[in-house]
Design a protein around this motif. Structure first.
Motif, PDB file in Angstrom:
ATOM      1  N   GLU A   1     -77.175  87.709 -50.289  1.00 33.98           N
ATOM      2  CA  GLU A   1     -77.474  87.520 -48.869  1.00 33.98           C
ATOM      3  C   GLU A   1     -77.539  86.058 -48.258  1.00 33.98           C
ATOM      4  N   LYS A   2     -78.067  85.060 -48.975  1.00 29.94           N
ATOM      5  CA  LYS A   2     -78.073  83.599 -48.383  1.00 29.94           C
ATOM      6  C   LYS A   2     -77.705  82.837 -49.340  1.00 29.94           C
ATOM      7  N   GLU A   3     -77.199  83.175 -50.592  1.00 32.01           N
ATOM      8  CA  GLU A   3     -76.812  82.206 -51.766  1.00 32.01           C
ATOM      9  C   GLU A   3     -75.523  82.697 -52.612  1.00 32.01           C
ATOM     10  N   THR A   4     -74.821  81.819 -53.028  1.00 36.17           N
ATOM     11  CA  THR A   4     -73.873  82.040 -53.809  1.00 36.17           C
ATOM     12  C   THR A   4     -73.806  81.126 -55.047  1.00 36.17           C
ATOM     13  N   ALA A   5     -73.344  81.641 -56.065  1.00 36.80           N
ATOM     14  CA  ALA A   5     -73.133  80.855 -57.457  1.00 36.80           C
ATOM     15  C   ALA A   5     -71.589  80.981 -57.704  1.00 36.80           C
ATOM     16  N   ILE A   6     -71.035  79.925 -58.161  1.00 37.61           N
ATOM     17  CA  ILE A   6     -69.392  79.813 -58.109  1.00 37.61           C
ATOM     18  C   ILE A   6     -69.550  79.278 -59.759  1.00 37.61           C
ATOM     19  N   ASP A   7     -68.252  80.023 -60.399  1.00 40.52           N
ATOM     20  CA  ASP A   7     -67.928  79.371 -61.654  1.00 40.52           C
ATOM     21  C   ASP A   7     -66.533  79.043 -61.702  1.00 40.52           C
ATOM     22  N   ILE A   8     -66.133  78.087 -62.005  1.00 37.84           N
ATOM     23  CA  ILE A   8     -64.780  77.345 -62.104  1.00 37.84           C
ATOM     24  C   ILE A   8     -64.073  76.882 -63.563  1.00 37.84           C
ATOM     25  N   GLN A   9     -63.060  77.406 -63.748  1.00 31.82           N
ATOM     26  CA  GLN A   9     -62.197  77.136 -65.057  1.00 31.82           C
ATOM     27  C   GLN A   9     -60.910  76.327 -64.624  1.00 31.82           C
ATOM     28  N   LEU A  10     -60.837  75.099 -65.246  1.00 32.32           N
ATOM     29  CA  LEU A  10     -59.717  74.431 -64.815  1.00 32.32           C
ATOM     30  C   LEU A  10     -59.189  73.500 -65.838  1.00 32.32           C
ATOM     31  N   VAL A  11     -58.165  72.892 -65.742  1.00 32.06           N
ATOM     32  CA  VAL A  11     -57.322  72.182 -66.750  1.00 32.06           C
ATOM     33  C   VAL A  11     -57.504  70.559 -65.909  1.00 32.06           C
ATOM     34  N   ALA A  12     -57.903  69.832 -66.667  1.00 30.51           N
ATOM     35  CA  ALA A  12     -58.161  68.302 -66.135  1.00 30.51           C
ATOM     36  C   ALA A  12     -56.864  67.558 -66.716  1.00 30.51           C
ATOM     37  N   GLU A  13     -56.597  66.497 -65.785  1.00 32.30           N
ATOM     38  CA  GLU A  13     -55.887  65.728 -66.377  1.00 32.30           C
ATOM     39  C   GLU A  13     -56.117  64.377 -67.224  1.00 32.30           C
ATOM     40  N   TYR A  14     -55.592  64.234 -68.314  1.00 33.06           N
ATOM     41  CA  TYR A  14     -55.790  63.278 -69.247  1.00 33.06           C
ATOM     42  C   TYR A  14     -56.140  61.847 -68.676  1.00 33.06           C
ATOM     43  N   GLY A  15     -57.298  61.303 -69.371  1.00 30.16           N
ATOM     44  CA  GLY A  15     -57.471  60.093 -68.657  1.00 30.16           C
ATOM     45  C   GLY A  15     -58.776  59.818 -67.441  1.00 30.16           C
ATOM     46  N   VAL A  16     -59.009  61.060 -66.905  1.00 28.17           N
ATOM     47  CA  VAL A  16     -60.089  61.265 -65.979  1.00 28.17           C
ATOM     48  C   VAL A  16     -61.409  61.334 -66.714  1.00 28.17           C
ATOM     49  N   ALA A  17     -62.468  60.992 -66.048  1.00 29.32           N
ATOM     50  CA  ALA A  17     -63.823  61.007 -66.691  1.00 29.32           C
ATOM     51  C   ALA A  17     -64.248  62.322 -66.159  1.00 29.32           C
ATOM     52  N   ILE A  18     -64.279  63.102 -67.223  1.00 26.46           N
ATOM     53  CA  ILE A  18     -64.834  64.544 -67.069  1.00 26.46           C
ATOM     54  C   ILE A  18     -66.131  64.572 -66.222  1.00 26.46           C
ATOM     55  N   SER A  19     -66.989  63.915 -66.532  1.00 24.15           N
ATOM     56  CA  SER A  19     -68.236  63.976 -66.092  1.00 24.15           C
ATOM     57  C   SER A  19     -67.994  63.508 -64.255  1.00 24.15           C
ATOM     58  N   ASP A  20     -67.315  62.570 -63.943  1.00 21.17           N
ATOM     59  CA  ASP A  20     -67.125  62.209 -62.679  1.00 21.17           C
ATOM     60  C   ASP A  20     -66.351  63.291 -61.986  1.00 21.17           C
ATOM     61  N   LEU A  21     -65.224  63.807 -62.627  1.00 23.16           N
ATOM     62  CA  LEU A  21     -64.533  65.024 -62.409  1.00 23.16           C
ATOM     63  C   LEU A  21     -65.395  66.128 -61.734  1.00 23.16           C
ATOM     64  N   ALA A  22     -66.403  66.433 -62.690  1.00 24.86           N
ATOM     65  CA  ALA A  22     -66.953  67.811 -62.404  1.00 24.86           C
ATOM     66  C   ALA A  22     -68.132  67.333 -61.273  1.00 24.86           C
ATOM     67  N   SER A  23     -68.561  66.221 -61.190  1.00 25.44           N
ATOM     68  CA  SER A  23     -69.462  65.758 -59.938  1.00 25.44           C
ATOM     69  C   SER A  23     -68.687  65.863 -58.844  1.00 25.44           C
ATOM     70  N   GLY A  24     -67.425  65.318 -58.783  1.00 23.85           N
ATOM     71  CA  GLY A  24     -66.748  65.436 -57.483  1.00 23.85           C
ATOM     72  C   GLY A  24     -66.335  66.842 -57.082  1.00 23.85           C
ATOM     73  N   ILE A  25     -65.981  67.601 -57.985  1.00 22.60           N
ATOM     74  CA  ILE A  25     -65.735  69.282 -57.712  1.00 22.60           C
ATOM     75  C   ILE A  25     -66.927  69.670 -57.435  1.00 22.60           C
ATOM     76  N   ARG A  26     -67.909  69.481 -57.560  1.00 23.90           N
ATOM     77  CA  ARG A  26     -69.234  69.966 -57.246  1.00 23.90           C
ATOM     78  C   ARG A  26     -69.734  69.824 -55.810  1.00 23.90           C
ATOM     79  N   SER A  27     -69.440  68.649 -55.864  1.00 18.87           N
ATOM     80  CA  SER A  27     -69.809  67.999 -54.247  1.00 18.87           C
ATOM     81  C   SER A  27     -68.886  68.574 -53.387  1.00 18.87           C
ATOM     82  N   ASN A  28     -67.617  68.733 -53.422  1.00 18.59           N
ATOM     83  CA  ASN A  28     -66.609  69.074 -52.605  1.00 18.59           C
ATOM     84  C   ASN A  28     -66.790  70.614 -52.494  1.00 18.59           C
ATOM     85  N   VAL A  29     -67.013  71.427 -53.431  1.00 17.26           N
ATOM     86  CA  VAL A  29     -67.080  72.766 -53.453  1.00 17.26           C
ATOM     87  C   VAL A  29     -68.336  73.138 -52.495  1.00 17.26           C
ATOM     88  N   ILE A  30     -69.503  72.439 -53.131  1.00 17.97           N
ATOM     89  CA  ILE A  30     -70.918  72.799 -52.178  1.00 17.97           C
ATOM     90  C   ILE A  30     -70.411  72.424 -50.771  1.00 17.97           C
TER      91      ILE A  30
END
Length: 147
Positions: free
Chosen positions: A79-108
């Protein structure tokens, strides 16, 4: 005027009713917004697991077809909330923790701003790492190894 808003979940998604009318937001809307927002982040090569990416590649080859923006995204909408699951392919060389943080921020921020639901969690599953090989570059146009 009564500005009271009533929210309830329907099979089609979130239903918001006010004194001026009703707005229904389908789950697929939340999925598409999350998919587009995730793709905007640098370091995301593709969304979805192997099978969904294969189906997406076939779909892209069909004339007149459209891109599935919700590929690799699954949502639970209340009713007021949502939960989101994302499956993805990351580019080599990208810091995965930074990538995940950026995705979360932008999606939210995108989902909360556009739909008005509170995003309680964004779970990210890195399915693979994309490595640009010689086959993907223009250098592969040179002479073949075997003649």
């Amino acid at each position: 005027m009564n500005d009271k808003t009533i929210e309830k979940t329907t099979p089609a998604g979130v239903d918001r009713t006010s004194s001026q009318g009703r707005t229904t937001i389908a789950d697929t809307v939340v999925s598409k917004i999350a998919g587009i927002a995730a793709r905007e982040v640098n370091g995301v090569h593709a969304l979805g697991g192997g099978a969904s990416r294969a189906v997406g590649a076939l779909r892209d080859r069909i004339p007149g077809s459209s891109t599935n923006h919700a590929q690799g995204i699954s949502v639970e909408v209340g009713e007021k909330e949502t939960a989101i699951d994302i499956q993805l392919v990351a580019e080599y060389g990208v810091a995965i923790s930074d990538l995940a943080s950026g995705i979360r921020s932008n999606v939210i921020s995108s989902v909360e701003r556009m739909v008005g639901l509170t995003v309680v969690e964004v779970n990210i599953e890195i399915q693979d790492i994309y490595i640009e090989s010689e086959d993907d570059s223009d250098a592969s146009i040179s002479e073949p190894r075997v003649q």
